[in-house]
Scaffold this motif. Structure first.
Motif, PDB file in Angstrom:
ATOM      1  N   LYS A  25       0.922  -1.126   0.070  1.00  0.00           N
ATOM      2  CA  LYS A  25       0.012   0.074   0.088  1.00  0.00           C
ATOM      3  C   LYS A  25       0.880   1.256   0.145  1.00  0.00           C
ATOM      4  O   LYS A  25       2.244   1.163   0.584  1.00  0.00           O
ATOM      5  CB  LYS A  25      -1.036   0.048   1.133  1.00  0.00           C
ATOM      6  CG  LYS A  25      -0.308   0.520   2.364  1.00  0.00           C
ATOM      7  CD  LYS A  25      -1.446   0.412   3.608  1.00  0.00           C
ATOM      8  CE  LYS A  25      -0.691   0.807   4.856  1.00  0.00           C
ATOM      9  NZ  LYS A  25      -1.678   0.894   5.726  1.00  0.00           N
ATOM     10  N   THR A  26       0.464   2.318  -0.669  1.00  0.00           N
ATOM     11  CA  THR A  26       1.283   3.558  -0.768  1.00  0.00           C
ATOM     12  C   THR A  26       0.765   4.417   0.494  1.00  0.00           C
ATOM     13  O   THR A  26      -0.352   4.648   0.928  1.00  0.00           O
ATOM     14  CB  THR A  26       0.814   4.337  -2.000  1.00  0.00           C
ATOM     15  OG1 THR A  26       1.120   3.657  -3.065  1.00  0.00           O
ATOM     16  CG2 THR A  26       1.286   5.631  -2.100  1.00  0.00           C
ATOM     17  N   GLU A  27       1.947   4.814   1.216  1.00  0.00           N
ATOM     18  CA  GLU A  27       1.786   5.675   2.355  1.00  0.00           C
ATOM     19  C   GLU A  27       2.487   7.022   1.932  1.00  0.00           C
ATOM     20  O   GLU A  27       3.506   6.745   1.677  1.00  0.00           O
ATOM     21  CB  GLU A  27       2.180   5.094   3.453  1.00  0.00           C
ATOM     22  CG  GLU A  27       1.444   4.077   4.074  1.00  0.00           C
ATOM     23  CD  GLU A  27       1.875   3.772   5.725  1.00  0.00           C
ATOM     24  OE1 GLU A  27       2.902   3.990   6.186  1.00  0.00           O
ATOM     25  OE2 GLU A  27       1.088   3.179   6.293  1.00  0.00           O
ATOM     26  N   ILE A  51      -4.869   5.576  -1.660  1.00  0.00           N
ATOM     27  CA  ILE A  51      -3.812   6.195  -2.626  1.00  0.00           C
ATOM     28  C   ILE A  51      -3.245   5.212  -3.555  1.00  0.00           C
ATOM     29  O   ILE A  51      -2.662   4.127  -2.837  1.00  0.00           O
ATOM     30  CB  ILE A  51      -3.033   6.922  -1.724  1.00  0.00           C
ATOM     31  CG1 ILE A  51      -3.830   8.118  -0.959  1.00  0.00           C
ATOM     32  CG2 ILE A  51      -2.106   7.695  -2.680  1.00  0.00           C
ATOM     33  CD1 ILE A  51      -2.880   8.518   0.048  1.00  0.00           C
ATOM     34  N   GLN A  52      -3.260   5.528  -4.642  1.00  0.00           N
ATOM     35  CA  GLN A  52      -2.582   4.458  -5.655  1.00  0.00           C
ATOM     36  C   GLN A  52      -1.184   5.244  -6.204  1.00  0.00           C
ATOM     37  O   GLN A  52      -0.386   4.555  -6.251  1.00  0.00           O
ATOM     38  CB  GLN A  52      -3.337   4.313  -7.091  1.00  0.00           C
ATOM     39  CG  GLN A  52      -4.582   3.569  -6.617  1.00  0.00           C
ATOM     40  CD  GLN A  52      -4.683   2.355  -6.232  1.00  0.00           C
ATOM     41  OE1 GLN A  52      -4.003   1.296  -6.641  1.00  0.00           O
ATOM     42  NE2 GLN A  52      -4.929   2.175  -4.580  1.00  0.00           N
ATOM     43  N   SER A  53      -1.365   6.457  -6.307  1.00  0.00           N
ATOM     44  CA  SER A  53      -0.172   7.300  -6.455  1.00  0.00           C
ATOM     45  C   SER A  53      -0.404   8.751  -6.458  1.00  0.00           C
ATOM     46  O   SER A  53      -1.782   9.096  -6.436  1.00  0.00           O
ATOM     47  CB  SER A  53       0.220   7.088  -8.145  1.00  0.00           C
ATOM     48  OG  SER A  53      -0.762   7.571  -9.214  1.00  0.00           O
ATOM     49  N   HIS A  54       0.314   9.814  -6.522  1.00  0.00           N
ATOM     50  CA  HIS A  54       0.316  11.143  -6.340  1.00  0.00           C
ATOM     51  C   HIS A  54       0.664  11.952  -7.215  1.00  0.00           C
ATOM     52  O   HIS A  54       0.850  13.199  -7.303  1.00  0.00           O
ATOM     53  CB  HIS A  54       0.793  11.353  -4.865  1.00  0.00           C
ATOM     54  CG  HIS A  54       2.202  11.168  -4.619  1.00  0.00           C
ATOM     55  ND1 HIS A  54       2.915  10.146  -4.530  1.00  0.00           N
ATOM     56  CD2 HIS A  54       3.194  12.300  -4.632  1.00  0.00           C
ATOM     57  CE1 HIS A  54       4.239  10.473  -4.431  1.00  0.00           C
ATOM     58  NE2 HIS A  54       4.358  11.738  -4.462  1.00  0.00           N
ATOM     59  N   SER A  55       1.778  11.569  -8.202  1.00  0.00           N
ATOM     60  CA  SER A  55       2.301  12.247  -9.202  1.00  0.00           C
ATOM     61  C   SER A  55       2.190  11.634 -10.484  1.00  0.00           C
ATOM     62  O   SER A  55       2.353  10.602 -10.654  1.00  0.00           O
ATOM     63  CB  SER A  55       3.867  12.661  -8.720  1.00  0.00           C
ATOM     64  OG  SER A  55       4.460  13.175  -9.599  1.00  0.00           O
ATOM     65  N   PRO A  56       1.977  12.412 -11.552  1.00  0.00           N
ATOM     66  CA  PRO A  56       1.851  14.037 -11.619  1.00  0.00           C
ATOM     67  C   PRO A  56       0.354  14.341 -10.999  1.00  0.00           C
ATOM     68  O   PRO A  56       0.224  15.571 -10.642  1.00  0.00           O
ATOM     69  CB  PRO A  56       1.972  14.211 -13.142  1.00  0.00           C
ATOM     70  CG  PRO A  56       1.522  13.019 -13.838  1.00  0.00           C
ATOM     71  CD  PRO A  56       1.848  11.790 -12.904  1.00  0.00           C
ATOM     72  N   GLU A  57      -0.389  13.514 -10.980  1.00  0.00           N
ATOM     73  CA  GLU A  57      -2.013  13.925 -10.438  1.00  0.00           C
ATOM     74  C   GLU A  57      -1.993  12.804  -9.588  1.00  0.00           C
ATOM     75  O   GLU A  57      -1.986  11.569  -9.755  1.00  0.00           O
ATOM     76  CB  GLU A  57      -2.873  14.134 -11.389  1.00  0.00           C
ATOM     77  CG  GLU A  57      -2.658  15.463 -12.146  1.00  0.00           C
ATOM     78  CD  GLU A  57      -3.964  15.592 -13.132  1.00  0.00           C
ATOM     79  OE1 GLU A  57      -4.299  16.759 -13.482  1.00  0.00           O
ATOM     80  OE2 GLU A  57      -4.284  14.702 -13.776  1.00  0.00           O
ATOM     81  N   PRO A  58      -3.026  13.132  -8.433  1.00  0.00           N
ATOM     82  CA  PRO A  58      -3.312  12.117  -7.411  1.00  0.00           C
ATOM     83  C   PRO A  58      -4.142  10.911  -8.145  1.00  0.00           C
ATOM     84  O   PRO A  58      -4.952  11.392  -9.101  1.00  0.00           O
ATOM     85  CB  PRO A  58      -4.029  12.730  -6.449  1.00  0.00           C
ATOM     86  CG  PRO A  58      -3.495  14.193  -6.499  1.00  0.00           C
ATOM     87  CD  PRO A  58      -3.221  14.414  -7.877  1.00  0.00           C
ATOM     88  N   VAL A  59      -4.157   9.913  -7.986  1.00  0.00           N
ATOM     89  CA  VAL A  59      -4.895   8.528  -8.426  1.00  0.00           C
ATOM     90  C   VAL A  59      -5.198   7.731  -6.799  1.00  0.00           C
ATOM     91  O   VAL A  59      -4.592   7.643  -6.178  1.00  0.00           O
ATOM     92  CB  VAL A  59      -4.272   7.625  -9.008  1.00  0.00           C
ATOM     93  CG1 VAL A  59      -5.180   6.509  -9.641  1.00  0.00           C
ATOM     94  CG2 VAL A  59      -3.711   8.557 -10.244  1.00  0.00           C
ATOM     95  N   LEU A  60      -6.763   7.721  -6.724  1.00  0.00           N
ATOM     96  CA  LEU A  60      -7.236   6.919  -5.810  1.00  0.00           C
ATOM     97  C   LEU A  60      -8.147   5.673  -6.435  1.00  0.00           C
ATOM     98  O   LEU A  60      -8.566   5.749  -7.502  1.00  0.00           O
ATOM     99  CB  LEU A  60      -8.190   7.852  -4.931  1.00  0.00           C
ATOM    100  CG  LEU A  60      -7.771   8.911  -4.345  1.00  0.00           C
ATOM    101  CD1 LEU A  60      -8.659   9.835  -3.508  1.00  0.00           C
ATOM    102  CD2 LEU A  60      -6.554   8.894  -3.599  1.00  0.00           C
TER     103      LEU A  60
END
Length: 146
Positions: free
Chosen positions: A35-37, A106-115
């Motif tokens: 999991k992404t923290e 949260i799946q990723s945060h860059s370049p745009e957040p993905v949930l």
């Protein structure tokens, strides 16, 4: 603040209200569990919070049910939501212009957040009030969390 079940399950943090800009500017990595923290800077204050499950609100910009995703916009920028076809009662929320709440992982945060969506709700009936109060709610919650 941690939440744990009575069955000895691992403790987990509750969802934290955030703005998309906080996720874009976050630092973090995948934890050992996959999991992404992320570490986000507290809104309106100093210090950091570690988040993995978040609560966000925004306006639907584009809905791509064929791709199981939706693009939302809050006052600080765009963010993507995946897994929308798996959310009970989620599809009525997916029309452009709707104002929605989403809780997601949260799946990723860059370049745009993905949930990855866990829950969605349509807040359009009182969108003006929700939109006006959202930043204050985010700041208030982040200020009270330890």
């Amino acid at each position: 603040m941690n939440v744990s079940g009575s069955n000895g399950e691992k403790s987990r943090r509750p969802p934290v209200k955030v703005l998309s800009s906080q996720l874009r500017e976050a630092t973090g990595e995948s934890a050992g569990s996959g999991k992404t923290e992320l570490r986000i800077r507290r809104l309106g204050g100093s210090g950091w919070l570690t988040v993995s499950v978040v609560w966000m609100q925004g306006t639907v910009v584009e809905a791509h049910t064929d791709q199981n995703s939706v693009l939302l916009l809050d006052e600080t920028g765009n963010f993507h939501i995946t897994g929308v076809n798996n959310i009970p009662r989620g599809k009525p929320c997916l029309s452009p212009g709707k104002y929605v709440m989403v809780m997601g992982i949260i799946q990723s945060h860059s370049p745009e957040p993905v949930l990855r969506a866990v829950k969605m709700a349509d807040l359009s009936d009182n969108a003006a009030m929700h939109r006006k109060m959202w930043k204050y709610e985010v700041e208030d919650l982040q200020h009270t969390l330890s």
